[in-house]
Design a protein around this motif. Structure first.
Motif, short mmCIF file in Angstrom:
data_model
loop_
_atom_site.label_atom_id
_atom_site.label_comp_id
_atom_site.label_asym_id
_atom_site.label_seq_id
_atom_site.Cartn_x
_atom_site.Cartn_y
_atom_site.Cartn_z
N LEU A 1 -0.05 -0.54 8.50
CA LEU A 1 -0.49 1.00 8.29
C LEU A 1 -0.98 2.31 9.08
CD1 LEU A 1 -1.68 -0.68 4.76
CD2 LEU A 1 0.43 0.41 4.71
N VAL A 2 -1.80 1.28 9.96
CA VAL A 2 -2.27 2.46 10.56
C VAL A 2 -1.32 3.76 12.15
CG1 VAL A 2 -3.76 2.92 13.18
CG2 VAL A 2 -4.23 2.20 10.43
N LYS A 3 -0.19 2.40 12.04
CA LYS A 3 1.22 2.74 12.52
C LYS A 3 2.08 3.76 11.72
CE LYS A 3 4.96 0.72 14.34
NZ LYS A 3 5.64 -0.53 14.69
N GLU A 4 1.63 3.47 10.81
CA GLU A 4 2.69 3.72 10.01
C GLU A 4 2.06 5.40 9.81
OE1 GLU A 4 6.27 4.05 9.14
OE2 GLU A 4 6.21 2.24 10.21
N GLY A 5 1.44 5.97 9.67
CA GLY A 5 -0.13 6.82 10.11
C GLY A 5 -0.25 6.82 8.21
N LYS A 6 -0.89 5.55 7.89
CA LYS A 6 -1.50 5.15 6.52
C LYS A 6 -2.65 5.01 6.44
CE LYS A 6 2.69 5.55 3.66
NZ LYS A 6 2.70 6.97 3.34
N ALA A 7 -3.67 5.67 7.00
CA ALA A 7 -5.18 5.34 7.78
C ALA A 7 -5.34 4.80 5.90
CB ALA A 7 -6.15 6.14 8.29
N MET A 8 -5.57 5.74 5.23
CA MET A 8 -6.48 6.34 4.43
C MET A 8 -5.71 4.65 2.64
SD MET A 8 -8.37 7.51 3.60
CE MET A 8 -8.53 7.34 1.44
N ASP A 9 -4.48 4.52 2.90
CA ASP A 9 -3.79 2.99 2.97
C ASP A 9 -4.74 1.90 3.02
OD1 ASP A 9 -2.25 4.41 0.63
OD2 ASP A 9 -0.81 4.41 2.04
N ALA A 10 -5.29 2.14 4.63
CA ALA A 10 -5.08 1.38 5.07
C ALA A 10 -6.55 0.88 4.70
CB ALA A 10 -5.75 0.94 6.44
N PHE A 11 -7.67 2.03 4.64
CA PHE A 11 -8.57 2.36 3.82
C PHE A 11 -9.14 1.44 2.79
CE2 PHE A 11 -12.60 3.85 2.50
CZ PHE A 11 -13.03 3.82 2.80
N GLN A 12 -8.59 1.58 1.75
CA GLN A 12 -7.94 0.39 0.63
C GLN A 12 -8.01 -0.91 0.45
OE1 GLN A 12 -8.57 2.67 -1.81
NE2 GLN A 12 -9.09 4.54 -1.41
N ILE A 13 -6.90 -0.78 1.26
CA ILE A 13 -7.14 -2.74 1.69
C ILE A 13 -8.10 -2.98 2.06
CG2 ILE A 13 -5.31 -4.40 2.83
CD1 ILE A 13 -3.73 -3.39 1.39
N LEU A 14 -8.94 -2.51 3.23
CA LEU A 14 -10.34 -2.65 3.42
C LEU A 14 -11.20 -3.01 2.65
CD1 LEU A 14 -12.50 -3.63 5.97
CD2 LEU A 14 -12.60 -1.28 5.98
N ASN A 15 -10.96 -2.23 1.36
CA ASN A 15 -11.90 -2.63 -0.17
C ASN A 15 -11.42 -3.29 -0.83
OD1 ASN A 15 -13.70 -0.22 0.96
ND2 ASN A 15 -12.39 1.24 -0.19
N GLN A 16 -10.29 -4.35 -0.71
CA GLN A 16 -9.74 -4.50 -1.44
C GLN A 16 -10.16 -6.19 -0.75
OE1 GLN A 16 -5.73 -6.66 -1.37
NE2 GLN A 16 -5.11 -4.25 -2.93
N MET A 17 -10.00 -6.28 0.29
CA MET A 17 -10.60 -7.25 1.15
C MET A 17 -11.67 -7.39 0.27
SD MET A 17 -10.15 -7.98 4.86
CE MET A 17 -10.87 -9.23 5.67
N LYS A 18 -12.30 -6.84 0.41
CA LYS A 18 -13.95 -7.39 0.21
C LYS A 18 -14.57 -7.12 -1.20
CE LYS A 18 -15.31 -2.81 2.40
NZ LYS A 18 -15.89 -1.98 2.52
N GLU A 19 -13.79 -6.71 -1.71
CA GLU A 19 -13.59 -6.64 -3.33
C GLU A 19 -13.17 -8.28 -3.95
OE1 GLU A 19 -10.68 -4.00 -5.23
OE2 GLU A 19 -12.43 -2.46 -4.96
N TYR A 20 -11.90 -8.87 -2.66
CA TYR A 20 -11.77 -10.19 -2.89
C TYR A 20 -12.84 -11.38 -2.22
CZ TYR A 20 -7.44 -9.44 -5.63
OH TYR A 20 -6.73 -8.87 -6.83
N GLY A 21 -13.54 -10.85 -2.16
CA GLY A 21 -14.80 -11.97 -1.62
C GLY A 21 -14.35 -12.29 0.52
N ILE A 22 -13.81 -11.30 1.01
CA ILE A 22 -13.87 -11.80 2.34
C ILE A 22 -14.15 -11.21 3.05
CG2 ILE A 22 -11.57 -11.98 4.31
CD1 ILE A 22 -9.14 -12.56 1.50
#
Length: 473
Positions: free
Chosen positions: A266-287
């Protein structure tokens, strides 16, 4: 006496005319021995295969047939397999078809599928892909029931080259007429091959067909598709998020590496905000994200100039200083070099935690990398030394600051003077006060109080020093 005479005559008759059955063990032993002897003749001939001339190469099939015939036994599948392996090892392409034709038309045994798979593999490696496909179609004519093993082998070989992959659909269609039942392994072979060729879009379509055919979602396949994203160009960041969402709905439970690979894409594709959301999703699922996850997302936010998000991420990382240090170490590898602001944030956290050994190490690293320390850097490190009463190191650093016209906080300087006085370094404290006064820095009340209270034993020196200080002011 008569009875004895008759008994001898009867025994003589039986020995002469009666045919006793042969021992089954003896018959089996002779049969195995004959086959072994015939195989020995064949092995001797094949060992000379590399040195014989072209006129003699074709005689190996005759050698096999004649050797078994001379021992009154039939050639075995093992013997033919040995011959085929010898021919493929020495790349005798033209000698293989006659052997296969003889097995198909003249023998009656069930040909091992493994033998035919060996030839298929050899043909593909030699670039004779059409011969490999034709042999696959011929498998039933060798009195062999084709299985998914030979199908998977051929598909994996065809997918090795872009110019061959167009043959896969016809092979799959033909395999159905050959009554080869598709298995999950077949889809896995196809998807792995497509990912290897950086055709992830097709791999995703194949995964969906796999699910539609009633097979369960394979976590390994999902991870492979995600890891292949950064090396392809037929999917966009938006497509990747759709695929990711579909996988999650089907029950895919991604791990840290899966999240990392997706965020990197996602960062490679210029979608840092989406990558940020995936990071938050990761934490929400306890990872728990590691330093690599944070570094990737931070790299994206730097490129997009979103420094608010950058500060947020970095502050979050400071909850785990070891991971934060790892992150700084990996930032350079990702093309996002840490700057003085990055180091200052880490130094501040380490200083507050009282870990002076890491503070020293990080300051040394800054110098080695040519990163200039600014006023904030010096103040952070100086406060750390003073807080741990490392007064000698604090004084050395303060001297360095003054040379660069960097001045400490008034409260920090007062603490230094107080600690010097407590350690009996009165003369040194006065010298330091003189240097500071020369820089037009006014010490605080605590510094003066500490000097006055601890200077009674050295009154004459102190009186002269105070006079000099007053003149300096």
């Amino acid at each position: 006496m008569v009875r004895s005479h008759l008994s001898k005559r009867a025994n003589k008759y039986l020995r002469k005319f009666r045919k006793w059955p042969h021992s089954p063990y003896k018959t089996s032993w002779h049969h195995n021995f004959a086959q072994d002897q015939a195989m020995q003749i064949l092995k001797t001939a094949t060992f000379q295969l590399g040195s014989v001339n072209n006129n003699n190469k074709g005689s190996l099939l005759s050698t096999l047939i004649d050797s078994f015939k001379s021992y009154s036994c039939d050639p075995t599948p093992k013997a033919y397999f040995f011959l085929i392996k010898a021919l493929t090892q020495h790349s005798h392409f033209h000698d293989i078809p006659p052997v296969l034709d003889h097995i198909e038309n003249m023998e009656s045994f069930e040909t091992p599928e493994l033998m035919l798979m060996h030839v298929i593999r050899f043909y593909c490696y030699a670039g004779m892909v059409q011969d490999a496909v034709v042999l696959f179609y011929r498998i039933p004519r060798f009195r062999c029931t084709p299985t998914v093993r030979s199908l998977n082998l051929l598909i994996s070989l065809l997918c090795r080259r872009p110019e061959w992959i167009g043959m896969v659909p016809s092979v799959l269609l033909k395999s159905q007429h050959m009554r080869i039942r598709f298995e999950e392994s077949t889809f896995r072979v196809l998807i792995k091959a497509l990912c290897g060729m950086k055709m992830v879009g097709y791999a995703v379509k194949m995964m969906k067909l796999m699910i539609e055919d009633g097979f369960s979602l394979d976590g390994e396949i999902c991870s492979l598709i995600i890891s292949s994203l950064c090396e392809q160009s037929d999917l966009t960041g938006k497509d990747a998020l759709v695929v990711w969402g579909d996988m999650r709905k089907l029950g895919f439970s991604p791990g840290v590496m899966d999240y990392t690979n997706l965020m990197r894409f996602l960062v490679k594709e210029g979608k840092a905000m989406d990558a940020f959301q995936i990071l938050n999703q990761m934490k929400e699922y306890g990872i728990k994200p590691d330093s690599v996850c944070y570094t990737i997302v931070m790299n994206g936010t730097v490129k997009e100039g979103d420094f608010v998000k950058l500060d947020e991420l970095f502050e979050e990382m400071l909850n785990n200083l070891d991971e934060a240090l790892k992150m700084v170490a990996s930032m350079e590898d990702l093309g996002c070099k840490p700057n003085v602001v990055t180091y200052n944030t880490l130094l501040s956290a380490l200083s507050m935690a009282g870990d002076l050994s890491k503070v020293r190490g990080l300051a040394k690293e800054m110098r080695l990398k040519g990163i200039e320390m600014n006023l904030h850097t010096y103040r952070i490190i100086l406060d750390g030394f003073v807080g741990k009463a490392e007064i000698q190191e604090a004084c050395v650093l303060l001297e360095e600051m003054l040379e660069k016209c960097f001045y400490p906080r008034s409260s920090t300087f007062d603490d230094i003077i107080v600690q010097m006085c407590q350690k009996g370094l009165i003369a040194e404290a006065f010298e330091l006060m003189k240097k500071v006064a020369a820089k037009k820095i006014v010490p605080g009340a605590r510094a003066w109080e500490a000097l006055l209270l601890n200077s009674t034993s050295e009154f004459s020196y102190s009186q002269a020093s105070f006079s000099e200080l007053l003149r300096t002011e």
